[in-house]
Design a protein around this motif. Structure first.
Motif, PDB file in Angstrom:
ATOM      1  N   PRO A  62       0.811  -1.224   0.000  1.00 53.23           N
ATOM      2  CA  PRO A  62       0.000   0.000   0.000  1.00 53.23           C
ATOM      3  C   PRO A  62       0.846   1.277   0.000  1.00 53.23           C
ATOM      4  O   PRO A  62       0.492   2.256  -0.666  1.00 53.23           O
ATOM      5  N   LEU A  63       1.970   1.263   0.725  1.00 52.95           N
ATOM      6  CA  LEU A  63       2.829   2.446   0.754  1.00 52.95           C
ATOM      7  C   LEU A  63       3.448   2.719  -0.610  1.00 52.95           C
ATOM      8  O   LEU A  63       3.531   3.875  -1.052  1.00 52.95           O
ATOM      9  N   VAL A  64       3.889   1.654  -1.294  1.00 53.42           N
ATOM     10  CA  VAL A  64       4.484   1.814  -2.622  1.00 53.42           C
ATOM     11  C   VAL A  64       3.444   2.340  -3.608  1.00 53.42           C
ATOM     12  O   VAL A  64       3.700   3.273  -4.370  1.00 53.42           O
ATOM     13  N   VAL A  65       2.255   1.721  -3.617  1.00 49.16           N
ATOM     14  CA  VAL A  65       1.207   2.152  -4.538  1.00 49.16           C
ATOM     15  C   VAL A  65       0.797   3.593  -4.263  1.00 49.16           C
ATOM     16  O   VAL A  65       0.625   4.400  -5.184  1.00 49.16           O
ATOM     17  N   THR A  66       0.644   3.928  -2.980  1.00 52.82           N
ATOM     18  CA  THR A  66       0.279   5.301  -2.616  1.00 52.82           C
ATOM     19  C   THR A  66       1.357   6.284  -3.032  1.00 52.82           C
ATOM     20  O   THR A  66       1.067   7.362  -3.552  1.00 52.82           O
ATOM     21  N   GLY A  67       2.615   5.893  -2.806  1.00 57.61           N
ATOM     22  CA  GLY A  67       3.729   6.767  -3.185  1.00 57.61           C
ATOM     23  C   GLY A  67       3.784   7.012  -4.679  1.00 57.61           C
ATOM     24  O   GLY A  67       3.958   8.157  -5.131  1.00 57.61           O
ATOM     25  N   VAL A  68       3.624   5.946  -5.464  1.00 60.99           N
ATOM     26  CA  VAL A  68       3.637   6.085  -6.924  1.00 60.99           C
ATOM     27  C   VAL A  68       2.463   6.950  -7.382  1.00 60.99           C
ATOM     28  O   VAL A  68       2.610   7.822  -8.249  1.00 60.99           O
ATOM     29  N   ALA A  69       1.275   6.715  -6.796  1.00 60.53           N
ATOM     30  CA  ALA A  69       0.090   7.492  -7.178  1.00 60.53           C
ATOM     31  C   ALA A  69       0.271   8.972  -6.866  1.00 60.53           C
ATOM     32  O   ALA A  69      -0.070   9.843  -7.676  1.00 60.53           O
ATOM     33  N   GLN A  70       0.829   9.268  -5.693  1.00 63.93           N
ATOM     34  CA  GLN A  70       1.018  10.668  -5.308  1.00 63.93           C
ATOM     35  C   GLN A  70       2.082  11.344  -6.155  1.00 63.93           C
ATOM     36  O   GLN A  70       1.976  12.535  -6.478  1.00 63.93           O
ATOM     37  N   ALA A  71       3.097  10.575  -6.544  1.00 62.50           N
ATOM     38  CA  ALA A  71       4.181  11.151  -7.331  1.00 62.50           C
ATOM     39  C   ALA A  71       3.805  11.322  -8.795  1.00 62.50           C
ATOM     40  O   ALA A  71       4.090  12.356  -9.413  1.00 62.50           O
ATOM     41  N   ALA A  72       3.146  10.311  -9.368  1.00 64.35           N
ATOM     42  CA  ALA A  72       2.865  10.330 -10.801  1.00 64.35           C
ATOM     43  C   ALA A  72       1.468  10.830 -11.158  1.00 64.35           C
ATOM     44  O   ALA A  72       1.264  11.368 -12.256  1.00 64.35           O
ATOM     45  N   PHE A  73       0.523  10.622 -10.254  1.00 65.09           N
ATOM     46  CA  PHE A  73      -0.864  10.997 -10.550  1.00 65.09           C
ATOM     47  C   PHE A  73      -1.472  11.739  -9.360  1.00 65.09           C
ATOM     48  O   PHE A  73      -2.547  11.392  -8.883  1.00 65.09           O
ATOM     49  N   HIS A  74      -0.772  12.757  -8.892  1.00 65.95           N
ATOM     50  CA  HIS A  74      -1.187  13.442  -7.660  1.00 65.95           C
ATOM     51  C   HIS A  74      -2.619  13.951  -7.740  1.00 65.95           C
ATOM     52  O   HIS A  74      -3.413  13.764  -6.812  1.00 65.95           O
ATOM     53  N   ASP A  75      -2.975  14.592  -8.844  1.00 61.71           N
ATOM     54  CA  ASP A  75      -4.320  15.171  -8.979  1.00 61.71           C
ATOM     55  C   ASP A  75      -5.395  14.099  -8.931  1.00 61.71           C
ATOM     56  O   ASP A  75      -6.362  14.190  -8.168  1.00 61.71           O
ATOM     57  N   LYS A  76      -5.231  13.059  -9.726  1.00 64.93           N
ATOM     58  CA  LYS A  76      -6.234  11.993  -9.781  1.00 64.93           C
ATOM     59  C   LYS A  76      -6.285  11.211  -8.477  1.00 64.93           C
ATOM     60  O   LYS A  76      -7.364  10.796  -8.026  1.00 64.93           O
ATOM     61  N   ALA A  77      -5.144  10.982  -7.848  1.00 66.54           N
ATOM     62  CA  ALA A  77      -5.109  10.207  -6.605  1.00 66.54           C
ATOM     63  C   ALA A  77      -5.843  10.903  -5.469  1.00 66.54           C
ATOM     64  O   ALA A  77      -6.326  10.253  -4.538  1.00 66.54           O
ATOM     65  N   ASN A  78      -5.970  12.206  -5.558  1.00 65.49           N
ATOM     66  CA  ASN A  78      -6.635  12.969  -4.510  1.00 65.49           C
ATOM     67  C   ASN A  78      -8.043  13.398  -4.880  1.00 65.49           C
ATOM     68  O   ASN A  78      -8.609  14.314  -4.284  1.00 65.49           O
ATOM     69  N   GLY A  79      -8.627  12.735  -5.879  1.00 62.92           N
ATOM     70  CA  GLY A  79     -10.024  12.993  -6.217  1.00 62.92           C
ATOM     71  C   GLY A  79     -10.246  14.073  -7.245  1.00 62.92           C
ATOM     72  O   GLY A  79     -11.358  14.597  -7.358  1.00 62.92           O
ATOM     73  N   SER A  80      -9.214  14.439  -8.006  1.00 65.74           N
ATOM     74  CA  SER A  80      -9.351  15.477  -9.037  1.00 65.74           C
ATOM     75  C   SER A  80      -9.983  16.739  -8.455  1.00 65.74           C
ATOM     76  O   SER A  80     -10.960  17.278  -8.984  1.00 65.74           O
TER      77      SER A  80
END
Length: 220
Positions: free
Chosen positions: A31-49
């Motif tokens: 979960p930490l790796v997936v969250t980290g990748v999402a925040q780094a590469a897809f910050h806007d989408k990962a936080n609900g656009s």
């Protein structure tokens, strides 16, 4: 007997070690790796656009919302015509006595599942068409389909450019703005088909209303 107890203890120990290792890998590291990748590469989408205005989160670009100025005596929402209005929200709702979500309630997303010949749907469409035509001063034949029907989710954040242009003159008048300026806002916030051929041109209502509010404030 001793061998049986020893084997059982060994199996239990192996199982506990496997549980611990898998818990750490699947429950912590992954979960930490997936969250980290999402925040780094897809910050806007990962936080609900999220959509912000002057540093404040005002909504999501993926979820529609209403623009009302209160309710009438019957408790029905009264649209604030200073803002562009979204398409109707008529999906399923979990906290409505009639089972229908008409106010962009986020608890449940879904269509009303009413057929095209359903008398309730036909009546609602006719009433909505009459309201749009009267409110914005156009013939009923000029009212676009998305102005009188909800989306499959009931939470569509976009409207057609036709519906946005239809509202522009009334919105400009309500905000004491030049009609040309408001029409230009609609043009500037019109997105074309995805990849040039998928879907239809659309206007995000929240983003358009933010730009409208900024324009009105800039003109005092």
């Amino acid at each position: 007997m001793n061998n049986s107890v020893s084997n059982t203890a060994r199996l239990i120990g192996a199982g506990l070690r496997a549980l611990l290792v898998l818990t750490v890998i699947c429950g912590v590291i992954y979960p930490l790796v997936v969250t980290g990748v999402a925040q780094a590469a897809f910050h806007d989408k990962a936080n609900g656009s999220e959509v912000t205005s002057h540093g404040k989160v005002v909504g999501s670009s993926l979820i529609g919302q209403r623009y009302d100025k209160g309710t009438d005596k019957a408790g029905n929402p009264v649209p604030d015509l200073k803002f562009f209005q979204p398409r109707p929200s008529a999906g399923l709702g979990s906290n409505k006595t009639n089972g229908v979500n008409t106010q962009y309630d986020l608890q449940v997303s879904g269509a009303s599942n009413l057929g095209a010949s359903n008398t309730d749907l036909v009546k609602a469409v006719k009433e909505r068409k009459k309201w749009v035509a009267t409110t914005y001063g156009v013939p009923e034949s000029k009212v676009p389909a998305d102005a009188v029907t909800s989306s499959g989710s009931g939470l569509d954040p976009d409207i057609s450019p036709e519906y946005a242009r239809l509202q522009a003159a009334r919105v400009a008048r309500e905000n004491h703005l030049p009609a040309g300026k408001v029409e230009q806002l609609v043009k500037d916030h019109t997105d074309g088909r995805t990849l040039g051929f998928l879907g239809e041109p659309r206007v995000n209502v929240l983003e358009l209303n933010i730009a409208l509010k900024d324009l009105a404030q800039s003109r005092g």
